[in-house]
Enzyme design. Sequence first.
Site, PDB file in Angstrom:
ATOM      1  N   ASP A 141       0.860  -1.185   0.000  1.00 10.80           N
ATOM      2  CA  ASP A 141       0.000   0.000   0.000  1.00 10.80           C
ATOM      3  C   ASP A 141       0.899   1.240   0.000  1.00 10.80           C
ATOM      4  O   ASP A 141       1.635   1.467   0.960  1.00 10.80           O
ATOM      5  CB  ASP A 141      -0.888   0.028   1.244  1.00 10.80           C
ATOM      6  CG  ASP A 141      -1.943  -1.078   1.252  1.00 10.80           C
ATOM      7  OD1 ASP A 141      -1.666  -2.173   0.738  1.00 10.80           O
ATOM      8  OD2 ASP A 141      -3.038  -0.846   1.812  1.00 10.80           O
ATOM      9  N   LYS A 204      -6.965   2.985  -3.372  1.00  9.44           N
ATOM     10  CA  LYS A 204      -7.296   3.074  -1.941  1.00  9.44           C
ATOM     11  C   LYS A 204      -7.551   4.534  -1.582  1.00  9.44           C
ATOM     12  O   LYS A 204      -6.837   5.425  -2.036  1.00  9.44           O
ATOM     13  CB  LYS A 204      -6.146   2.489  -1.125  1.00  9.44           C
ATOM     14  CG  LYS A 204      -6.294   2.588   0.384  1.00  9.44           C
ATOM     15  CD  LYS A 204      -5.103   1.924   1.074  1.00  9.44           C
ATOM     16  CE  LYS A 204      -5.081   2.168   2.564  1.00  9.44           C
ATOM     17  NZ  LYS A 204      -3.905   1.552   3.221  1.00  9.44           N
ATOM     18  N   LYS A 240     -10.201  -0.150  -2.355  1.00 12.89           N
ATOM     19  CA  LYS A 240     -10.043  -0.264  -0.905  1.00 12.89           C
ATOM     20  C   LYS A 240     -10.430   1.039  -0.240  1.00 12.89           C
ATOM     21  O   LYS A 240      -9.959   2.105  -0.614  1.00 12.89           O
ATOM     22  CB  LYS A 240      -8.597  -0.625  -0.536  1.00 12.89           C
ATOM     23  CG  LYS A 240      -8.360  -0.701   0.977  1.00 12.89           C
ATOM     24  CD  LYS A 240      -6.964  -1.186   1.315  1.00 12.89           C
ATOM     25  CE  LYS A 240      -6.700  -1.132   2.809  1.00 12.89           C
ATOM     26  NZ  LYS A 240      -5.346  -1.635   3.172  1.00 12.89           N
TER      27      LYS A 240
END
Length: 290
Positions: A141, A204, A240
Site C-alpha cells: 500500500d 485506496k 479499498k
Amino acid sequence: MNIMSKYDDALKKHPSTLSDTQIAENVNKIIADKFNENNTQAVYRKIYSCIDLTTLNTTDSREEVWKFTEKVNVFEDNHPELQNVASICVYPNFAKTVREALTVDVKIACVSGGFPSSQTFTEVKIAETALAVADGADEIDTVINLGLFLDKEYEEMCEEITEIKYACHGATLKVILETGALKSAENIHKASVLSLYSGADFLKTSTGKVYPGASPEAAYVMCSAIKSYYEKTGIKAGFKVSGGVSSVEDAVKYYTLVKEILGEEWCSPTLFRIGASRLADNLLNEIKEQ
C-alpha cells in the site's frame, strides 16, 4: 506523441462529467434505495472477509505484531462459521515478523514508499517496497506523491508509481490517493485514472493519518473511474476504503456503493477491501447479537 501527452490522453479517455453536488446526490440516492437490502448477516460476513486488519502505530513492536498475528491464527478455530480477514496490514519492517508468525491463509500487506506522507526519495520508496516483498509482503500500500499531482507533474508522479509497481515483483500494489487532501471530485478522478494508468492493482482512499479519511463521495468517484477504466481497457482493478471506517453501518454503505457501481463481482476480497482495526470487532459483535 511526447511523454507528457500520453498522460493527458489517458485523462481524456476517462473524463470526469459530474459535479461534486451531483455526486453527493447520486451517493445519497444509492444508499437510500439499496442500503437496507445489503444490511444483512450475509453481507456482514462477506465484509469481514474483505478486511485488511491493520496495526500502524508508532508503538508497534515485534512482540505486539506477533500477538496481533496470533489473534488471526486462532480466528477460524474460534469462529469456524466465518471466513478470516483478507490480510494483516503492518509497517514494512514487520513483514518478516508476520510471515514467521502467520499459520493461516491470510495475505500480508505492508504500507511502503514513505508512508503516510510519500515525501522521500523515489529510490527509498523502491528499496522499501522491494525489502518488504523480500521479507514476505504479498501486497503493498503506497501513497501517490500529492505534491507532484497538485503541481500537475504527472509524468514524474506516474513514473514513480510504475517503478514501485516493478519493485513489487508480482505483489499486489494498492495506490493510496489520500482523498481528504485532494478534496474535489475532479482531483480524485484524475488521480484515480493516472494511478490506474501507471499500474495500480487497487485504488485506496486514504492513509487514515493526518488528512480526513474515506468518504462515500470519494468512493463513488474512484469506483466510477475503475469502472470506466475496465470498460475501455479490460483491466479489472480493486477498490479499498480506509480511514475512519469503524461502524458496521459505514461498512455496509461502502459495500453498497461498490456493488451498485461496479457490480457483485467486485464484492469479494480479490477486488474489495476495507482497511480497519475496530471494524472487525464491531462486525463480530453484530453477528453474534443477531
